[in-house]
Scaffold this motif. Structure first.
Motif, short mmCIF file in Angstrom:
data_model
loop_
_atom_site.label_atom_id
_atom_site.label_comp_id
_atom_site.label_asym_id
_atom_site.label_seq_id
_atom_site.Cartn_x
_atom_site.Cartn_y
_atom_site.Cartn_z
N VAL A 1 -9.16 -8.94 3.94
CA VAL A 1 -8.96 -8.79 2.58
C VAL A 1 -9.17 -7.34 1.51
CG1 VAL A 1 -10.59 -10.10 0.34
CG2 VAL A 1 -10.07 -11.47 2.77
N GLY A 2 -9.59 -6.23 2.32
CA GLY A 2 -9.44 -4.91 1.31
C GLY A 2 -8.02 -4.33 1.23
N PHE A 3 -7.24 -5.49 1.98
CA PHE A 3 -6.03 -5.12 1.13
C PHE A 3 -5.57 -5.25 -0.49
CE2 PHE A 3 -4.38 -5.72 5.37
CZ PHE A 3 -4.23 -4.28 6.16
N LEU B 1 -8.03 -10.99 -4.74
CA LEU B 1 -9.58 -9.97 -3.82
C LEU B 1 -10.60 -11.09 -3.92
CD1 LEU B 1 -10.95 -7.60 -2.55
CD2 LEU B 1 -11.26 -6.83 -4.55
N PHE B 2 -11.14 -11.30 -5.37
CA PHE B 2 -12.34 -12.23 -5.27
C PHE B 2 -11.96 -13.67 -4.70
CE2 PHE B 2 -13.13 -8.66 -8.20
CZ PHE B 2 -14.06 -8.13 -8.22
N ILE C 1 0.62 -1.03 0.06
CA ILE C 1 -0.22 -0.11 -0.28
C ILE C 1 0.77 1.39 -0.14
CG2 ILE C 1 -2.05 -1.32 0.64
CD1 ILE C 1 -1.41 0.04 3.86
N TYR C 2 2.35 1.06 -0.04
CA TYR C 2 3.10 2.13 -0.23
C TYR C 2 3.53 1.71 -1.00
CZ TYR C 2 1.50 2.85 5.31
OH TYR C 2 0.53 2.75 6.36
N LEU D 1 -6.40 3.22 6.02
CA LEU D 1 -6.65 2.13 5.58
C LEU D 1 -6.34 0.81 6.75
CD1 LEU D 1 -7.49 -0.31 3.42
CD2 LEU D 1 -5.43 -0.92 2.51
N LEU D 2 -5.44 1.15 7.09
CA LEU D 2 -5.11 0.18 8.39
C LEU D 2 -5.83 0.56 9.65
CD1 LEU D 2 -0.89 0.05 8.22
CD2 LEU D 2 -2.79 -2.23 8.28
#
Length: 470
Positions: A246-248, A265-266, A214-215, A374-375
């Motif tokens: 799972v949203g990561f 994701l799915f 995410i960074y 997000l975290l």
């Protein structure tokens, strides 16, 4: 130095320092493991027997008519589990030497009996792999059941340390993350045959991998996405409250525009939800005084969310519940029957607060605020799901005046996610933060180890020690 990582100053990140932390965890863990009688973690007998069934290749439990879901286990293992049942919820009952010696004489019989395993049927058994391997090795080598059980403790602890070593290599931990790893509750669970230790270590690895994703300034090769998928699949199929993690994948996809992350994701969400539906429809649990199934109760709360909100606020507004959450976060050992003295809980709260301050990276907020947010959001969602899951599974319907069955240790993973948010993408701290964090961490670890050892000796062994002195 991590590939693609920004330079870090005054941080724990040196490889030697990380090895010191893992070494301390190993020493702390093995020390208290020697003081803990077998099967003293909550529901540990059910976890051990679930691992035995997985070692036999059984993934789904069975439910004979009129009984809770379970499976056929070796009679010797059943007798070993029952040998220590009298210690459960009995803080005034120590372990007698003769009782331990009798349990150590139990061997694998080859005869199997049915044993119900309340609560364990909802977990996809892959999480029990370390314990299952240990039991198979013990049985194959002709070890008695006690030695086989103690081998599961060793495998559990070593698996935790291995996962943490990988996580520390992927993304540098901050002081607060390390502080929560030396909490008595965390270490106590890591040296049991239950799954808490492994799930905590997996969560640290998941947070480390997700932080790389995410960074943008970090390199994030495709193999890390696949590794994150495996870790999250293991987590979410045994801890339904962690499903928001799972949203990561969605965040990483939106940032890096890589189709692999959208597919994962799915895939992970679908497989996790599929297992949850399968478990809910096949697992039979003891009644909690209601006629509706878990699925029906969940649907009712989803249709009337104000009911859940009402009972949640009532629960959080109760000071006794908040105190219990703090105590069981830091550590109420045994079967929730062995409390530390009040000063230690206050000391732990202060130490964790100071470690949080020492972990804050004040630079880089403009660049990584979205990742930190997000975290925080995922940690909050996981925490809310803890309450919802317990309300659906363990509480009467309709809801009463509070949600019962919630323990502070259920919030260790969300707290770890919040800890990762403090340092963001660039774990730079000042020299004062660095030296203060190191001093507080090692000081707290020493106090925790000494206090935990004292508590366990007093709880389980004091009568035999007193007898020896007479």
């Amino acid at each position: 130095m991590q590939e693609g990582a920004p330079e870090s100053n005054h941080w724990l990140g040196a490889g030697a320092a990380r090895l010191v932390i893992l070494g301390l965890l190993l020493i702390f863990g093995m020390t208290i493991a020697a003081l803990i009688p077998p099967l003293q973690s909550p529901d540990e007998p059910a976890h051990l027997q679930r691992a035995y069934l997985f070692a036999k290749g059984e993934v789904v439990l069975i439910a004979p008519p009129g009984q809770a879901s379970g499976g056929y286990i070796d009679r010797g293992l059943r007798d070993y589990s029952e040998a220590f049942a009298h210690l459960q919820f009995s803080p005034e009952t120590p372990l007698r030497r003769g009782e331990l010696q009798a349990a150590r004489r139990l061997i694998w019989t080859g005869n199997e009996v049915f044993s119900p395993l309340p609560g364990a049927g909802y977990y996809f058994p892959l999480i029990y792999a370390p314990q299952a391997i240990a039991l198979r090795i013990g049985e194959a080598l002709g070890l008695n059941i006690d030695k086989s059980y103690r081998l599961t403790r060793v495998f559990s602890l070593m698996t935790c340390l291995l996962l943490l070593a990988v996580a520390f290599r992927v993304f540098r931990p901050n002081w607060l993350v390390l502080g929560m790893l030396v909490l008595p509750m965390t270490v106590f669970q890591a040296v049991s045959s239950s799954i808490d230790g492994v799930t905590t270590a997996l969560a640290v690895l998941a947070a480390a991998l997700a932080s790389r994703g995410i960074y943008r300034q970090y390199a994030y090769p495709v193999w890390m996405s696949w590794a994150l998928a495996v870790v999250l699949l293991a987590l979410t199929t045994c801890r339904i409250q962690l499903l928001p993690m799972v949203g990561f994948f969605l965040a990483i996809f939106l940032l890096r525009r890589r189709r692999t992350d959208l597919f994962l994701l799915f895939a992970v969400a679908g497989l996790s939800l599929g297992w949850i539906v399968l478990a809910l429809s096949n697992v039979t649990e003891p009644s909690v005084g209601r006629t509706l199934s878990n699925s029906q109760v969940l649907l009712s709360y989803l249709q009337q969310p104000q009911t859940f909100v009402r009972v949640l606020f009532a629960t959080l507004g109760d000071a006794s519940h908040r105190l219990f959450y703090l105590q069981t976060f830091v550590g109420v050992l045994g079967w929730l029957d062995s409390y530390f003295q009040p000063w230690f809980y206050a000391f732990s709260a202060v130490a964790l607060s100071l470690l949080a301050v020492a972990s804050v990276a004040w630079s880089g907020w403009r660049e990584d605020w979205a990742g930190r947010l997000l975290l925080v959001a995922i940690a909050t969602a996981c925490s809310l799901l803890v309450f919802l899951a317990l309300l659906v599974h363990w509480n009467p319907f309709p809801a009463g005046d509070a949600i019962y069955g919630v323990q502070g240790r259920y919030f260790i993973v969300p707290a770890l996610l919040l800890a990762f948010a403090l340092s963001g993408s660039a774990p730079r701290v000042t020299a004062v933060q660095h030296h203060a964090g190191r001093l507080i961490l090692f000081g707290y670890a020493l106090v925790a180890a000494a206090t935990t050892s004292q508590l366990l000796i007093s709880r389980y062994w004091i009568s035999d020690l007193a007898a020896l002195g007479q």
